[in-house]
Design an enzyme around this catalytic site. Structure first.
Site, PDB file in Angstrom:
ATOM      1  CE  LYS A 172       1.868  37.908 -54.289  1.00 48.81           C
ATOM      2  NZ  LYS A 172       2.980  38.104 -55.264  1.00 48.81           N
ATOM      3  CG  ASP A 224       5.675  40.959 -55.955  1.00 48.11           C
ATOM      4  OD1 ASP A 224       6.554  40.835 -55.068  1.00 48.11           O
ATOM      5  OD2 ASP A 224       4.709  40.514 -56.183  1.00 48.11           O
TER       6      ASP A 224
HETATM    7  P1  NDP Z   1       1.101  33.230 -61.403  1.00 44.50           P
HETATM    8  O1  NDP Z   1       0.771  31.622 -61.102  1.00 44.50           O
HETATM    9  O2  NDP Z   1       0.354  34.253 -61.321  1.00 44.50           O
HETATM   10  O3  NDP Z   1       1.877  32.884 -62.954  1.00 44.50           O
HETATM   11  C1  NDP Z   1       2.670  32.108 -63.243  1.00 44.50           C
HETATM   12  C2  NDP Z   1       3.273  32.268 -64.496  1.00 44.50           C
HETATM   13  O4  NDP Z   1       3.899  31.421 -65.108  1.00 44.50           O
HETATM   14  C3  NDP Z   1       2.228  32.505 -65.886  1.00 44.50           C
HETATM   15  O5  NDP Z   1       2.391  33.333 -66.768  1.00 44.50           O
HETATM   16  C4  NDP Z   1       2.256  31.023 -66.445  1.00 44.50           C
HETATM   17  O6  NDP Z   1       1.510  31.029 -67.620  1.00 44.50           O
HETATM   18  C5  NDP Z   1       3.555  30.854 -66.530  1.00 44.50           C
HETATM   19  N1  NDP Z   1       4.002  29.414 -66.705  1.00 44.50           N
HETATM   20  C6  NDP Z   1       3.891  28.521 -65.359  1.00 44.50           C
HETATM   21  N2  NDP Z   1       4.396  27.207 -65.896  1.00 44.50           N
HETATM   22  C7  NDP Z   1       4.738  27.309 -67.183  1.00 44.50           C
HETATM   23  C8  NDP Z   1       5.308  26.580 -68.331  1.00 44.50           C
HETATM   24  N3  NDP Z   1       5.588  25.174 -67.720  1.00 44.50           N
HETATM   25  N4  NDP Z   1       5.672  27.068 -69.213  1.00 44.50           N
HETATM   26  C9  NDP Z   1       5.676  28.359 -69.422  1.00 44.50           C
HETATM   27  N5  NDP Z   1       5.014  29.284 -68.569  1.00 44.50           N
HETATM   28  C10 NDP Z   1       4.576  28.672 -67.686  1.00 44.50           C
HETATM   29  O7  NDP Z   1       2.635  33.162 -60.533  1.00 44.50           O
HETATM   30  P2  NDP Z   1       3.380  34.623 -59.987  1.00 44.50           P
HETATM   31  O8  NDP Z   1       3.372  35.461 -61.243  1.00 44.50           O
HETATM   32  O9  NDP Z   1       2.796  35.116 -58.654  1.00 44.50           O
HETATM   33  O10 NDP Z   1       4.776  34.110 -59.771  1.00 44.50           O
HETATM   34  C11 NDP Z   1       5.675  33.551 -60.616  1.00 44.50           C
HETATM   35  C12 NDP Z   1       7.070  33.249 -60.062  1.00 44.50           C
HETATM   36  O11 NDP Z   1       7.611  34.629 -59.624  1.00 44.50           O
HETATM   37  C13 NDP Z   1       7.190  32.524 -58.932  1.00 44.50           C
HETATM   38  O12 NDP Z   1       7.953  31.230 -59.122  1.00 44.50           O
HETATM   39  C14 NDP Z   1       7.524  33.298 -57.664  1.00 44.50           C
HETATM   40  O13 NDP Z   1       8.159  32.358 -56.714  1.00 44.50           O
HETATM   41  C15 NDP Z   1       8.042  34.385 -58.349  1.00 44.50           C
HETATM   42  N6  NDP Z   1       8.193  35.731 -57.750  1.00 44.50           N
HETATM   43  C16 NDP Z   1       9.396  36.039 -57.145  1.00 44.50           C
HETATM   44  C17 NDP Z   1       9.552  37.275 -56.287  1.00 44.50           C
HETATM   45  C18 NDP Z   1      10.836  37.790 -56.046  1.00 44.50           C
HETATM   46  O14 NDP Z   1      10.761  38.899 -55.421  1.00 44.50           O
HETATM   47  N7  NDP Z   1      11.811  37.259 -56.599  1.00 44.50           N
HETATM   48  C19 NDP Z   1       8.196  37.967 -56.211  1.00 44.50           C
HETATM   49  C20 NDP Z   1       7.012  37.466 -56.748  1.00 44.50           C
HETATM   50  C21 NDP Z   1       7.043  36.132 -57.419  1.00 44.50           C
HETATM   51  P3  NDP Z   1       0.051  30.758 -67.925  1.00 44.50           P
HETATM   52  O15 NDP Z   1      -0.559  32.116 -67.806  1.00 44.50           O
HETATM   53  O16 NDP Z   1       0.052  30.382 -69.423  1.00 44.50           O
HETATM   54  O17 NDP Z   1      -0.410  29.963 -67.182  1.00 44.50           O
END
Ligand code: NDP
Length: 281
Positions: free
Chosen positions: A71, A107
């Site tokens: 992205k 998004d």
């Molecule tokens: P990223 O990898 O960019 O971000 C993941 C986020 O989740 C970060 O803030 C990370 O924290 C946090 N995280 C992961 N594991 C944990 C945990 N165990 N405890 C606390 N925080 C955690 O992913 P995206 O933002 O691209 O995607 C996130 C979700 O959104 C995905 O599951 C995706 O499927 C969903 N999504 C849904 C869409 C929809 O249309 N419904 C569209 C786009 C995405 P840290 O920064 O500390 O690592």
């Protein structure tokens, strides 16, 4: 009668582990509208992204969706950035306008539209957002542009959380702050609580580590996780009396915005939702 065998192509550049339910959703929409279009899953390794964009131009694709990890990197290979992409710094939808590739991000717009369709106006709202990744950036920016008064970001990684809070404070009218996520996080009082982390996405059955007793019946709780639609996070929020919305509505709305950008036509939203629900069964 002559038949048109030349289909118009749209696709998604995903990584090798990507399982993408948007294929079923977009294909169902093209079929329902009688469009001779195809939506293809194209597994593209990060090191091949530049070549994939050359291919997209050579084969005159109408556009493309992009998933993690493409992205941000994709911005190098397009000709023009929409206003929201300039703010968010990432794209999930590219449109081929006569050979010029224009990058959009649907998004956050899908998130806001999903709430709007349920009668939720973001003007003046206080939002707490769990997570600060790509989805959170897009949602945070669009909520701020839609008039949210305040966004509190709770995230494990301080650098990502602080960067998003600074972006919102500097580039939008919305007040933003960051709280580091240590242990079980307390939820400050708010109108809308959003899980924009990846916690709870299939096959992970868990929910974000927060104090669920902080959630009340006057709150709207939204998950971005589309699969499963009814996450443990949402179920626990409902036990506290909150109104909940799932990630499917956001996924359909962002897909509908992409569909319109590519085809110029309004999307058959109920057909798309039905296709997604079938995929999730
Ligand atoms: P990223 O990898 O960019 O971000 C993941 C986020 O989740 C970060 O803030 C990370 O924290 C946090 N995280 C992961 N594991 C944990 C945990 N165990 N405890 C606390 N925080 C955690 O992913 P995206 O933002 O691209 O995607 C996130 C979700 O959104 C995905 O599951 C995706 O499927 C969903 N999504 C849904 C869409 C929809 O249309 N419904 C569209 C786009 C995405 P840290 O920064 O500390 O690592």
């Amino acid at each position: 009668m002559a038949k048109n065998y030349r289909a118009q192509l749209v696709g998604v550049f995903g990584c090798p582990v990507d399982e993408n339910p948007t294929i079923a959703m977009q294909e169902a929409a093209f079929q329902a509208a009688g469009l001779n279009w195809r939506y293809l899953t194209l597994l593209v390794k990060p090191e091949d992204l530049g070549d994939a964009f050359k291919g997209l131009r050579a084969m005159n694709f109408a556009g493309i969706n992009l998933t993690v990890p493409h992205k941000v990197e994709a911005l190098k290979y397009v000709d023009e950035l929409s206003e929201e992409v300039k703010l968010i710094g990432a794209t999930n939808t590219v449109v081929n306008r006569g050979g010029r590739l224009v990058a959009y991000n649907t998004d956050g717009k899908g998130f806001v539209e999903g709430l709007r369709q349920r009668g939720v106006d973001l003007t003046g709202k206080r939002i707490v957002m769990l997570g600060a990744g790509g989805a959170a950036r897009a949602i945070g920016v669009e909520c701020a542009l839609a008039g949210a008064a305040e966004i509190v970001i709770i995230n494990r990684s301080a650098s990502r959380g602080e960067t998003l809070a600074s972006l919102l404070n500097e580039k939008t009218e919305c007040r933003a702050s960051f709280i580091p996520w240590e242990g079980s996080a307390h939820i400050p009082p708010c109108d809308i609580l959003i899980n924009s982390t990846s916690v709870g996405l299939y096959p992970d059955p868990s929910c974000p580590d927060v104090v669920y007793e902080d959630i009340g019946p006057d709150m709207i709780v939204q998950d971005v996780i589309p699969n499963p639609a009814d996450t443990l996070f949402l179920r626990r929020a409902r036990q506290q009396g909150a109104q909940t919305f799932d990630g499917l509505s956001m996924l359909v709305c962002q897909g509908a915005i992409g569909y319109k950008l590519w085809t110029g036509q309004d999307a058959p939203v109920p057909v798309m939702l039905q296709a997604l629900e079938k995929e999730n069964q």
